[in-house]
Design an enzyme around this catalytic site. Structure first.
Site, PDB file in Angstrom:
ATOM      1  N   HIS A  25       0.864  -1.192   0.000  1.00 39.52           N
ATOM      2  CA  HIS A  25       0.000   0.000   0.000  1.00 39.52           C
ATOM      3  C   HIS A  25       0.894   1.233   0.000  1.00 39.52           C
ATOM      4  O   HIS A  25       1.267   1.755   1.052  1.00 39.52           O
ATOM      5  CB  HIS A  25      -0.924  -0.047   1.228  1.00 39.52           C
ATOM      6  CG  HIS A  25      -1.938   1.049   1.277  1.00 39.52           C
ATOM      7  ND1 HIS A  25      -3.098   0.961   2.028  1.00 39.52           N
ATOM      8  CD2 HIS A  25      -1.994   2.253   0.670  1.00 39.52           C
ATOM      9  CE1 HIS A  25      -3.808   2.058   1.886  1.00 39.52           C
ATOM     10  NE2 HIS A  25      -3.146   2.877   1.080  1.00 39.52           N
ATOM     11  N   HIS A  27       1.194   4.754  -2.497  1.00 41.88           N
ATOM     12  CA  HIS A  27       0.784   5.556  -3.668  1.00 41.88           C
ATOM     13  C   HIS A  27       2.048   6.221  -4.183  1.00 41.88           C
ATOM     14  O   HIS A  27       2.667   7.006  -3.447  1.00 41.88           O
ATOM     15  CB  HIS A  27      -0.236   6.614  -3.265  1.00 41.88           C
ATOM     16  CG  HIS A  27      -1.477   6.039  -2.657  1.00 41.88           C
ATOM     17  ND1 HIS A  27      -2.613   5.790  -3.385  1.00 41.88           N
ATOM     18  CD2 HIS A  27      -1.746   5.635  -1.382  1.00 41.88           C
ATOM     19  CE1 HIS A  27      -3.537   5.271  -2.589  1.00 41.88           C
ATOM     20  NE2 HIS A  27      -3.041   5.169  -1.376  1.00 41.88           N
ATOM     21  N   HIS A 204      -9.571   0.789  -1.205  1.00 43.64           N
ATOM     22  CA  HIS A 204      -9.536   1.445   0.096  1.00 43.64           C
ATOM     23  C   HIS A 204     -10.945   1.353   0.693  1.00 43.64           C
ATOM     24  O   HIS A 204     -11.931   1.674   0.010  1.00 43.64           O
ATOM     25  CB  HIS A 204      -9.185   2.924  -0.060  1.00 43.64           C
ATOM     26  CG  HIS A 204      -7.741   3.206  -0.327  1.00 43.64           C
ATOM     27  ND1 HIS A 204      -7.031   2.618  -1.339  1.00 43.64           N
ATOM     28  CD2 HIS A 204      -6.862   4.043   0.306  1.00 43.64           C
ATOM     29  CE1 HIS A 204      -5.785   3.074  -1.311  1.00 43.64           C
ATOM     30  NE2 HIS A 204      -5.649   3.931  -0.325  1.00 43.64           N
ATOM     31  N   GLU A 207     -11.132   3.356   6.029  1.00 39.52           N
ATOM     32  CA  GLU A 207     -10.065   4.270   6.479  1.00 39.52           C
ATOM     33  C   GLU A 207     -10.750   5.323   7.356  1.00 39.52           C
ATOM     34  O   GLU A 207     -10.540   5.366   8.562  1.00 39.52           O
ATOM     35  CB  GLU A 207      -9.356   4.900   5.272  1.00 39.52           C
ATOM     36  CG  GLU A 207      -8.267   5.908   5.670  1.00 39.52           C
ATOM     37  CD  GLU A 207      -7.627   6.601   4.460  1.00 39.52           C
ATOM     38  OE1 GLU A 207      -8.182   6.519   3.338  1.00 39.52           O
ATOM     39  OE2 GLU A 207      -6.571   7.247   4.656  1.00 39.52           O
ATOM     40  N   ASP A 285       1.733   4.072   2.724  1.00 39.33           N
ATOM     41  CA  ASP A 285       0.672   4.887   2.115  1.00 39.33           C
ATOM     42  C   ASP A 285       1.268   6.021   1.260  1.00 39.33           C
ATOM     43  O   ASP A 285       1.370   5.873   0.039  1.00 39.33           O
ATOM     44  CB  ASP A 285      -0.289   5.422   3.186  1.00 39.33           C
ATOM     45  CG  ASP A 285      -1.684   5.720   2.654  1.00 39.33           C
ATOM     46  OD1 ASP A 285      -1.975   5.411   1.482  1.00 39.33           O
ATOM     47  OD2 ASP A 285      -2.513   6.252   3.425  1.00 39.33           O
ATOM     48  N   ASP A 286       1.644   7.120   1.911  1.00 34.17           N
ATOM     49  CA  ASP A 286       2.190   8.300   1.213  1.00 34.17           C
ATOM     50  C   ASP A 286       3.387   8.800   2.008  1.00 34.17           C
ATOM     51  O   ASP A 286       3.304   9.811   2.721  1.00 34.17           O
ATOM     52  CB  ASP A 286       1.110   9.390   1.121  1.00 34.17           C
ATOM     53  CG  ASP A 286      -0.119   8.899   0.379  1.00 34.17           C
ATOM     54  OD1 ASP A 286      -0.058   8.778  -0.849  1.00 34.17           O
ATOM     55  OD2 ASP A 286      -1.134   8.604   1.041  1.00 34.17           O
TER      56      ASP A 286
HETATM   57  N1  ADE Z   1      -4.657   8.571  -2.066  1.00 37.67           N
HETATM   58  C1  ADE Z   1      -3.442   8.661  -1.556  1.00 37.67           C
HETATM   59  N2  ADE Z   1      -3.447   8.340  -0.258  1.00 37.67           N
HETATM   60  C2  ADE Z   1      -4.710   8.008   0.054  1.00 37.67           C
HETATM   61  C3  ADE Z   1      -5.360   7.562   1.232  1.00 37.67           C
HETATM   62  N3  ADE Z   1      -4.714   7.393   2.385  1.00 37.67           N
HETATM   63  N4  ADE Z   1      -6.688   7.345   1.193  1.00 37.67           N
HETATM   64  C4  ADE Z   1      -7.359   7.516   0.064  1.00 37.67           C
HETATM   65  N5  ADE Z   1      -6.810   7.928  -1.071  1.00 37.67           N
HETATM   66  C5  ADE Z   1      -5.484   8.165  -1.085  1.00 37.67           C
HETATM   67 ZN    ZN Z   2      -3.832   4.678   0.442  1.00 38.63          ZN
END
Ligand code: ADE
Ligand code: ZN
Length: 346
Positions: A25, A27, A204, A207, A285-286
């Site tokens: 996971h 992005h 997703h 969350e 994630d990011d």
């Molecule tokens: N796009 C990038 N990060 C995300 C996240 N945590 N939740 C939903 N969309 C995303």
């Molecule tokens: Zn994500």
């Protein structure tokens, strides 16, 4: 490995860092570090509404998912050429290799780019070239195309159509962006089509959204993995189903902290998910926005919540089980994981 002996807390961080793992996971647009955003903006003749790298980083204070997405989509606006996508992918893969990631299943958001006039070919070819070169770094890397759920199903179908000439260059599809108000069932038909095409399916769900979104991701979209899924703890029947069917959750603790899904890392429910028998995994994630790559997610969460060596082993083992790699490859990674634990506990 049958039973995992406990190891002293002060030796756990080194083991967490050294153990082989999969990241499922991530992005890729969320791996764009401020330095690379500024470098690409300069190369492409774009101006940014921040005087410099530090000012941009200062803006990374989020109150919820949407407050992050607004700045994340703006950051991705500097990507224009195939080389830009390649360099972003390679920068991530180098960081991943340093964290002993041996497998990365990488999300990308093509609609963020095609809406700006960047072609699907540019996006996919650049990222694919990075994935190919990842092998030399010891990382097996594959792409998963994500549909933006704040846009329509019609736009998702158009995106799929544009991507089909490159069908061999991505292994699956996902669903991301603003969750609340955009339930999985909005994308029922496009996911059904993707399933017919033999694409792997993830989404997703849970969350910020309720357990009902996890149910419909499973029952309507027929996904094989749930991205995040941490809200599932509020539904006992859902927890039983996730455990019984061994449906993996790709959990992202630092993301959850930065987007205020949990008030503190101590309050994170990763341990509860594992103790309930779920196939939970740890992911970044990011990472450029949330203050850490995958090893930071492991070490900070373990320090905050007191998870132990058995949890560490379970998480890495789960990451391989949950991956879309071939069974033989998974066995090899499992053997490498066992070797890392045998060495650490000797
Ligand atoms: N796009 C990038 N990060 C995300 C996240 N945590 N939740 C939903 N969309 C995303
Ligand atoms: Zn994500």
């Amino acid at each position: 490995m049958p039973s995992i002996p406990d190891i002293p807390a002060d030796r756990l961080p080194d083991l967490l860092r050294a153990m082989p793992k999969a990241e499922l996971h991530i992005h890729i647009e969320g791996s764009l570090e401020p330095e690379l955003i500024f470098a690409l903006a300069q190369r492409n003749g774009l101006s940014l509404p921040y005087p410099g790298v530090e000012a941009l980083r200062q803006a990374y204070a989020f109150s919820d998912l949407q407050s992050f997405l607004d700045i994340y989509y703006a950051g991705a606006g500097v990507l224009q050429t195939e080389q830009d996508f390649y360099e972003m992918g390679m920068a991530y893969l180098k960081r991943a290799a340093a964290d002993h990631v041996v497998r990365a299943e990488i999300f990308f958001d093509p609609q963020t780019h095609t809406a700006r006039g960047v072609s699907m070919e540019t996006v996919i070819q650049g990222l694919h070239r990075a994935c190919r070169d990842g092998a030399a770094l010891g990382v097996s890397a594959e792409l998963i195309l994500c549909f933006l759920r704040h846009l329509s199903e019609k736009e998702a179908f158009e995106t799929l159509e544009q991507a089909l000439p490159y069908r061999d260059l991505f292994i699956g599809v996902g669903l991301d962006s603003s969750e609340l108000g955009h339930p999985p069932e909005k994308f029922a038909r496009v996911f059904a089509r993707c399933g017919e095409l033999g694409l792997r399916l993830v989404a997703h769900a849970g969350e910020e959204g309720p357990p009902a979104y996890v149910w419909s991701a499973l029952d309507v979209l027929k996904v094989e993995r749930i991205d995040h899924g941490v809200q599932s703890v509020h539904d006992a029947a859902l927890m039983r189903r996730l455990a019984q069917e061994r449906i993996p959750l790709t959990v992202c603790p630092l993301s959850n902290l930065k987007l205020c899904v949990f008030p503190t890392l101590q309050a994170h429910n990763l341990g509860a998910l594992l103790d309930a028998g779920l196939v939970a995994t740890v992911n970044s994630d990011d990472p450029a926005y949330f203050g850490g790559y995958v090893n930071d997610n492991y070490t900070q969460t373990f320090a905050a919540t007191g998870l132990n060596a058995a949890h560490a082993y379970a998480l890495a083992k789960n990451s391989f089980e949950a991956s879309f790699a071939e069974a033989r490859q998974k066995q090899q990674w499992r053997a490498a994981l066992d070797a890392a634990f045998e060495q650490a506990t000797r």
